[in-house]
Design an enzyme around this catalytic site. Structure first.
Site, PDB file in Angstrom:
ATOM      1  N   HIS A 153       0.830  -1.207   0.000  1.00 36.76           N
ATOM      2  CA  HIS A 153       0.000   0.000   0.000  1.00 36.76           C
ATOM      3  C   HIS A 153       0.862   1.253   0.000  1.00 36.76           C
ATOM      4  CE1 HIS A 153      -3.199  -2.791   1.238  1.00 36.76           C
ATOM      5  NE2 HIS A 153      -4.028  -1.888   0.786  1.00 36.76           N
ATOM      6  N   LYS A 157      -0.843   4.866   4.773  1.00 31.37           N
ATOM      7  CA  LYS A 157      -1.817   3.965   5.412  1.00 31.37           C
ATOM      8  C   LYS A 157      -1.513   3.822   6.899  1.00 31.37           C
ATOM      9  CE  LYS A 157      -3.934  -0.579   4.836  1.00 31.37           C
ATOM     10  NZ  LYS A 157      -5.299   0.011   4.964  1.00 31.37           N
TER      11      LYS A 157
HETATM   12  N1  LIG Z   1     -12.808  -1.063   1.845  1.00 28.68           N
HETATM   13  C1  LIG Z   1     -12.125  -0.550   0.844  1.00 28.68           C
HETATM   14  O1  LIG Z   1     -12.314  -0.907  -0.342  1.00 28.68           O
HETATM   15  C2  LIG Z   1     -11.113   0.500   1.130  1.00 28.68           C
HETATM   16  C3  LIG Z   1     -10.881   0.845   2.433  1.00 28.68           C
HETATM   17  N2  LIG Z   1      -9.987   1.812   2.741  1.00 28.68           N
HETATM   18  C4  LIG Z   1      -9.898   2.179   4.152  1.00 28.68           C
HETATM   19  O2  LIG Z   1     -10.580   3.404   4.328  1.00 28.68           O
HETATM   20  C5  LIG Z   1      -9.987   4.146   5.394  1.00 28.68           C
HETATM   21  C6  LIG Z   1      -9.669   5.535   4.896  1.00 28.68           C
HETATM   22  O3  LIG Z   1      -8.634   5.469   3.958  1.00 28.68           O
HETATM   23  P1  LIG Z   1      -8.126   6.838   3.270  1.00 28.68           P
HETATM   24  O4  LIG Z   1      -9.258   7.526   2.625  1.00 28.68           O
HETATM   25  O5  LIG Z   1      -6.919   6.500   2.478  1.00 28.68           O
HETATM   26  O6  LIG Z   1      -7.677   7.673   4.578  1.00 28.68           O
HETATM   27  P2  LIG Z   1      -7.510   9.264   4.724  1.00 28.68           P
HETATM   28  O7  LIG Z   1      -6.630   9.454   5.905  1.00 28.68           O
HETATM   29  O8  LIG Z   1      -7.165   9.862   3.411  1.00 28.68           O
HETATM   30  O9  LIG Z   1      -8.995   9.776   5.082  1.00 28.68           O
HETATM   31  C7  LIG Z   1      -9.577   9.562   6.335  1.00 28.68           C
HETATM   32  C8  LIG Z   1     -10.497  10.755   6.592  1.00 28.68           C
HETATM   33  O10 LIG Z   1     -11.298  10.489   7.737  1.00 28.68           O
HETATM   34  C9  LIG Z   1     -11.404  11.693   8.475  1.00 28.68           C
HETATM   35  N3  LIG Z   1     -11.837  11.400   9.846  1.00 28.68           N
HETATM   36  C10 LIG Z   1     -11.080  11.107  10.921  1.00 28.68           C
HETATM   37  N4  LIG Z   1     -11.849  10.899  12.010  1.00 28.68           N
HETATM   38  C11 LIG Z   1     -13.138  11.070  11.587  1.00 28.68           C
HETATM   39  C12 LIG Z   1     -14.403  10.999  12.223  1.00 28.68           C
HETATM   40  N5  LIG Z   1     -14.522  10.710  13.541  1.00 28.68           N
HETATM   41  N6  LIG Z   1     -15.524  11.212  11.491  1.00 28.68           N
HETATM   42  C13 LIG Z   1     -15.421  11.525  10.168  1.00 28.68           C
HETATM   43  N7  LIG Z   1     -14.252  11.596   9.494  1.00 28.68           N
HETATM   44  C14 LIG Z   1     -13.133  11.374  10.211  1.00 28.68           C
HETATM   45  C15 LIG Z   1     -10.038  12.342   8.355  1.00 28.68           C
HETATM   46  O11 LIG Z   1     -10.103  13.723   8.672  1.00 28.68           O
HETATM   47  C16 LIG Z   1      -9.726  12.069   6.894  1.00 28.68           C
HETATM   48  O12 LIG Z   1     -10.209  13.114   6.077  1.00 28.68           O
HETATM   49  C17 LIG Z   1      -8.795   3.326   5.865  1.00 28.68           C
HETATM   50  O13 LIG Z   1      -9.178   2.541   6.975  1.00 28.68           O
HETATM   51  C18 LIG Z   1      -8.513   2.411   4.678  1.00 28.68           C
HETATM   52  O14 LIG Z   1      -7.933   1.169   5.066  1.00 28.68           O
HETATM   53  C19 LIG Z   1      -9.281   2.493   1.771  1.00 28.68           C
HETATM   54  C20 LIG Z   1      -9.462   2.167   0.453  1.00 28.68           C
HETATM   55  C21 LIG Z   1     -10.402   1.130   0.036  1.00 28.68           C
HETATM   56  O1  LIG Z   2      -5.754   1.993   2.981  1.00 28.02           O
HETATM   57  C1  LIG Z   2      -6.022   1.700   1.785  1.00 28.02           C
HETATM   58  O2  LIG Z   2      -5.711   2.392   0.781  1.00 28.02           O
HETATM   59  C2  LIG Z   2      -6.779   0.443   1.569  1.00 28.02           C
HETATM   60  N1  LIG Z   2      -7.233  -0.181   2.617  1.00 28.02           N
HETATM   61  C3  LIG Z   2      -8.067  -1.326   2.587  1.00 28.02           C
HETATM   62  C4  LIG Z   2      -7.433  -2.442   3.400  1.00 28.02           C
HETATM   63  O3  LIG Z   2      -6.870  -2.097   4.484  1.00 28.02           O
HETATM   64  O4  LIG Z   2      -7.531  -3.604   2.959  1.00 28.02           O
HETATM   65  C5  LIG Z   2      -8.518  -1.720   1.195  1.00 28.02           C
HETATM   66  C6  LIG Z   2      -7.537  -1.443   0.114  1.00 28.02           C
HETATM   67  O5  LIG Z   2      -6.485  -2.364   0.212  1.00 28.02           O
HETATM   68  C7  LIG Z   2      -7.019  -0.034   0.175  1.00 28.02           C
END
Ligand SMILES: NC(=O)C1=CN([C@@H]2O[C@H](COP(=O)(O)OP(=O)(O)OC[C@H]3O[C@@H](n4cnc5c(N)ncnc54)[C@H](O)[C@@H]3O)[C@@H](O)[C@H]2O)C=CC1
Ligand SMILES: O=C(O)C1=N[C@H](C(=O)O)C[C@H](O)C1
Length: 263
Positions: A153, A157
């Site tokens: 990643h 992350k």
């Molecule tokens: N399930 C999936 O397909 C995917 C999951 N993810 C997951 O999504 C999460 C976010 O990833 P990113 O967007 O890269 O992180 P990021 O750090 O870019 O965004 C997180 C956002 O959440 C906000 N935040 C923090 N506390 C909060 C609260 N209490 N309420 C509302 N917003 C709050 C932050 O200010 C920030 O803007 C991670 O856990 C990642 O692993 C990421 C990509 C795909």
């Molecule tokens: O943090 C990310 O970017 C992602 N997080 C998810 C995970 O923890 O599996 C999904 C995807 O891999 C992207």
């Protein structure tokens, strides 16, 4: 129309999901939530000047101000459980991509969803290809119990291993013949060299700039190997799964764990 709020809208995924909701003909964006937001309305952001969508810094204020059917959550592992619990308490169907849940937390949320008769989805990975990777790996491990997961990643992350790697290991564990891997007398001369140990399977996490989201599941057997790999080159790869989740959860009466349950 399905009324949707996006929690984490200032983030990488939250911003991508917000754009998807705005462009989707069946969805109405009714609010966005992020403690780092400075705006009061999305219209203050140049990309969204034509919109009138309120911005909230606290979830308690959001639920007093808007009516929503679904809650998309792409926040941080530290708040994922409380946000999901809060959405269910308010009978807003969570569509959660945020990772870092424990098995106990998922079970607690499923129990609450049943009591609330409210649908929901926690999906560690919304990319259809990643879901297929996990399902193919679950098939392969029945023939090749020696397996190691390498997830790669971007270097922003927060959590390791990834939620996808944990979900993959959980799915394989259900059908894998239990065994330890490698030489029983092996020693790590540098701590952590063999990676995380999940029921004998090893998980390795790579964090580098330039990456988005990638995973390979590597199997070893007698005289042969098998590698199953998925790559997300753009966060757009997750959006069809998020949209599917939003359309499905409003028809469910309990939360499901994994997008494969909706395919
Ligand atoms: N399930 C999936 O397909 C995917 C999951 N993810 C997951 O999504 C999460 C976010 O990833 P990113 O967007 O890269 O992180 P990021 O750090 O870019 O965004 C997180 C956002 O959440 C906000 N935040 C923090 N506390 C909060 C609260 N209490 N309420 C509302 N917003 C709050 C932050 O200010 C920030 O803007 C991670 O856990 C990642 O692993 C990421 C990509 C795909
Ligand atoms: O943090 C990310 O970017 C992602 N997080 C998810 C995970 O923890 O599996 C999904 C995807 O891999 C992207």
């Amino acid at each position: 129309m399905i009324k949707i709020v996006v929690a984490g809208f200032k983030g990488r995924m939250g911003a991508t999901a917000t754009k998807m909701v705005i462009e989707h003909e069946r969805f109405e964006l009714v609010g966005v939530l992020d403690p780092h937001a400075q705006e009061k309305n999305l219209s203050e952001i140049s990309d969204y000047q034509e919109l009138n969508v309120p911005v909230f810094k606290e979830k308690e204020t959001l639920v007093k101000s808007v009516v929503a059917d679904a809650w998309i959550d792409f926040t941080i592992p530290k708040v994922a459980y409380e946000n999901t619990y809060f959405a269910l308490e308010n009978k807003i169907a969570p569509v959660v991509g945020t990772t870092g849940f424990t098995e106990e937390q998922v079970a607690s949320l499923i129990k609450l969803s049943k009591a609330q008769k409210t649908g929901g989805l926690i999906a560690p990975n919304f990319a259809i290809g990643a879901v297929l990777m996990m399902e193919f790996a679950t098939k392969a491990v029945q023939y090749f119990p020696d397996v190691e997961i390498i997830e790669l990643h971007h270097d922003n992350k927060l959590d390791a291993p990834s939620g996808t790697a944990v979900k993959t290991a959980e799915m394989m564990e259900e059908v894998r013949a239990k065994k330890a891997q490698g030489n029983p007398d092996e020693k790590e001369t540098i701590k952590g060299a063999r990676g995380a140990d999940y029921e004998g399977m090893r998980i390795h996490s790579v964090r580098l700039p330039g990456l988005i989201a990638h995973q390979q599941v590597q199997f070893g057997g007698t005289g042969e190997g098998l590698t199953i790999r998925h790559d997300s080159y753009d966060r757009a790869s997750f959006m069809s799964g998020v949209a599917l989740g939003c359309e499905k959860v409003v028809e469910l009466k309990e939360l499901v764990y994994g997008l494969e349950n909706l395919l």
